[in-house]
Structure formats: structure tokens, C-alpha cells
Design a protein around this motif. Sequence first.
Motif, PDB file in Angstrom:
ATOM      1  N   LYS A  12       0.832  -1.205   0.000  1.00  0.00           N
ATOM      2  CA  LYS A  12       0.000   0.000   0.000  1.00  0.00           C
ATOM      3  C   LYS A  12       0.864   1.251   0.000  1.00  0.00           C
ATOM      4  CE  LYS A  12      -3.724   2.330  -0.023  1.00  0.00           C
ATOM      5  NZ  LYS A  12      -4.548   2.402  -1.203  1.00  0.00           N
ATOM      6  N   LYS A  36      -3.606   2.252  -8.003  1.00  0.00           N
ATOM      7  CA  LYS A  36      -4.699   1.615  -7.273  1.00  0.00           C
ATOM      8  C   LYS A  36      -4.299   0.181  -6.930  1.00  0.00           C
ATOM      9  CE  LYS A  36      -9.584   0.684  -7.257  1.00  0.00           C
ATOM     10  NZ  LYS A  36     -10.883   0.963  -7.826  1.00  0.00           N
ATOM     11  N   TYR A  51      -5.099  -3.681  -5.674  1.00  0.00           N
ATOM     12  CA  TYR A  51      -6.105  -4.738  -5.605  1.00  0.00           C
ATOM     13  C   TYR A  51      -5.514  -5.904  -4.819  1.00  0.00           C
ATOM     14  CZ  TYR A  51      -8.600  -2.482  -9.448  1.00  0.00           C
ATOM     15  OH  TYR A  51      -9.280  -1.591 -10.234  1.00  0.00           O
ATOM     16  N   LYS A  97      -9.063  -3.829   3.924  1.00  0.00           N
ATOM     17  CA  LYS A  97     -10.028  -2.731   3.814  1.00  0.00           C
ATOM     18  C   LYS A  97      -9.540  -1.490   4.570  1.00  0.00           C
ATOM     19  CE  LYS A  97     -14.236  -5.257   2.771  1.00  0.00           C
ATOM     20  NZ  LYS A  97     -15.572  -5.659   3.230  1.00  0.00           N
ATOM     21  N   VAL A  98      -8.870  -1.700   5.707  1.00  0.00           N
ATOM     22  CA  VAL A  98      -8.313  -0.585   6.467  1.00  0.00           C
ATOM     23  C   VAL A  98      -7.335   0.205   5.597  1.00  0.00           C
ATOM     24  CG1 VAL A  98      -6.759  -0.016   8.405  1.00  0.00           C
ATOM     25  CG2 VAL A  98      -8.626  -1.626   8.743  1.00  0.00           C
ATOM     26  N   PHE A  99      -6.608  -0.507   4.740  1.00  0.00           N
ATOM     27  CA  PHE A  99      -5.638   0.130   3.859  1.00  0.00           C
ATOM     28  C   PHE A  99      -6.208   0.433   2.472  1.00  0.00           C
ATOM     29  CE2 PHE A  99      -2.991  -1.479   7.195  1.00  0.00           C
ATOM     30  CZ  PHE A  99      -2.047  -0.477   7.352  1.00  0.00           C
ATOM     31  N   SER A 100      -7.516   0.383   2.347  1.00  0.00           N
ATOM     32  CA  SER A 100      -8.233   0.762   1.123  1.00  0.00           C
ATOM     33  C   SER A 100      -7.849  -0.047  -0.109  1.00  0.00           C
ATOM     34  CB  SER A 100      -8.045   2.262   0.834  1.00  0.00           C
ATOM     35  OG  SER A 100      -8.492   3.023   1.919  1.00  0.00           O
ATOM     36  N   PHE A 101      -7.582  -1.322   0.083  1.00  0.00           N
ATOM     37  CA  PHE A 101      -7.364  -2.198  -1.060  1.00  0.00           C
ATOM     38  C   PHE A 101      -8.722  -2.545  -1.662  1.00  0.00           C
ATOM     39  CE2 PHE A 101      -3.174  -2.844   0.499  1.00  0.00           C
ATOM     40  CZ  PHE A 101      -2.435  -3.421  -0.515  1.00  0.00           C
ATOM     41  N   SER A 102      -8.773  -2.648  -2.966  1.00  0.00           N
ATOM     42  CA  SER A 102      -9.954  -3.184  -3.627  1.00  0.00           C
ATOM     43  C   SER A 102      -9.777  -4.694  -3.663  1.00  0.00           C
ATOM     44  CB  SER A 102     -10.065  -2.633  -5.042  1.00  0.00           C
ATOM     45  OG  SER A 102     -10.315  -1.251  -4.999  1.00  0.00           O
ATOM     46  N   ASP A 144     -13.745  -1.142 -13.136  1.00  0.00           N
ATOM     47  CA  ASP A 144     -13.130  -0.006 -12.422  1.00  0.00           C
ATOM     48  C   ASP A 144     -12.492   0.952 -13.417  1.00  0.00           C
ATOM     49  OD1 ASP A 144     -13.967  -1.209 -10.122  1.00  0.00           O
ATOM     50  OD2 ASP A 144     -11.968  -1.690  -9.378  1.00  0.00           O
TER      51      ASP A 144
END
Length: 130
Positions: free
Chosen positions: A23, A32, A34, A80-85, A130
Motif C-alpha cells: 500500500k 490503485k 487490488y 479494507k483498512v488500507f483501502s485495497f480493492s 473499475d
Amino acid sequence: FSIKNQQMSLGLGIIKNKIKEIKFLCGAKKIKCYLLLVPSKRLVHKNTIELSEKKEGYTLLKNEIEAEIAVRMQVISFAKVFSFSLIDPLPALQAVIGHKQIFPHTEDIHFNGSGYGIIAEVISNRLKKD
């Protein structure tokens, strides 16, 4: 195969550290990120295994699947905390069980070409979306 197992805990710690590292690198380059959730052969066949509840080895398989789900949920929460898709091919893989051979007929736990093809299609569809 238990989440309380020391090796499992160490492995989960390594995964979490790598998620943080990736990240950071993606953020620095404005890429971005994933996270592909590749399920085990056991998890893909979870519904089939549950149908054979009375067969030998069922309890061990059930425990392994439950542990995998627990680890999977922790990885998902952390990512999710690190905003991964997240990209999860599990539903697509489970949908073809009984219709398409996605694993070799051997004890090999890796997907065959068809299995990897389904995973690639799920990834492709997500990237197009996306």
C-alpha cells in the motif's frame, strides 16, 4: 490448520506487513491496489464437502475450511483498512463445480488451466468495471 496455531499467526503477520508495504509503494506511485483472494481447493469445494459429512476425514476438512475462512476474514478486514480493492473469484469458481474441471484429477491443490482461466476472467471483469 488453526488460526491459533503459531505458524498460522506468523504467516498472517507476514501477510499484514506485506499489505502495508504494498500500500505504501502503491500510494507513492499513485497506483490503485487490488488484493486477489485466491481460495484453496478445500474452500472451493466447501459445499460438496459439507454434503459428504459422514465420510472419513470430514471433521479435519471442516476444521481446515473454518480456519481458512477465519484467516480470510482477517485479511479482508486488514486490507479494507488500507483501502485495497478486493477481487474474490470464489463465487465464480464454486459456480462451475460439477460442470467444469478446474483442478487436476490428482491430489494437486493448484488450479488447472480452466481454473486459472476463471480467475483471470474475474480479474479482467473487475478491472474493466473499475
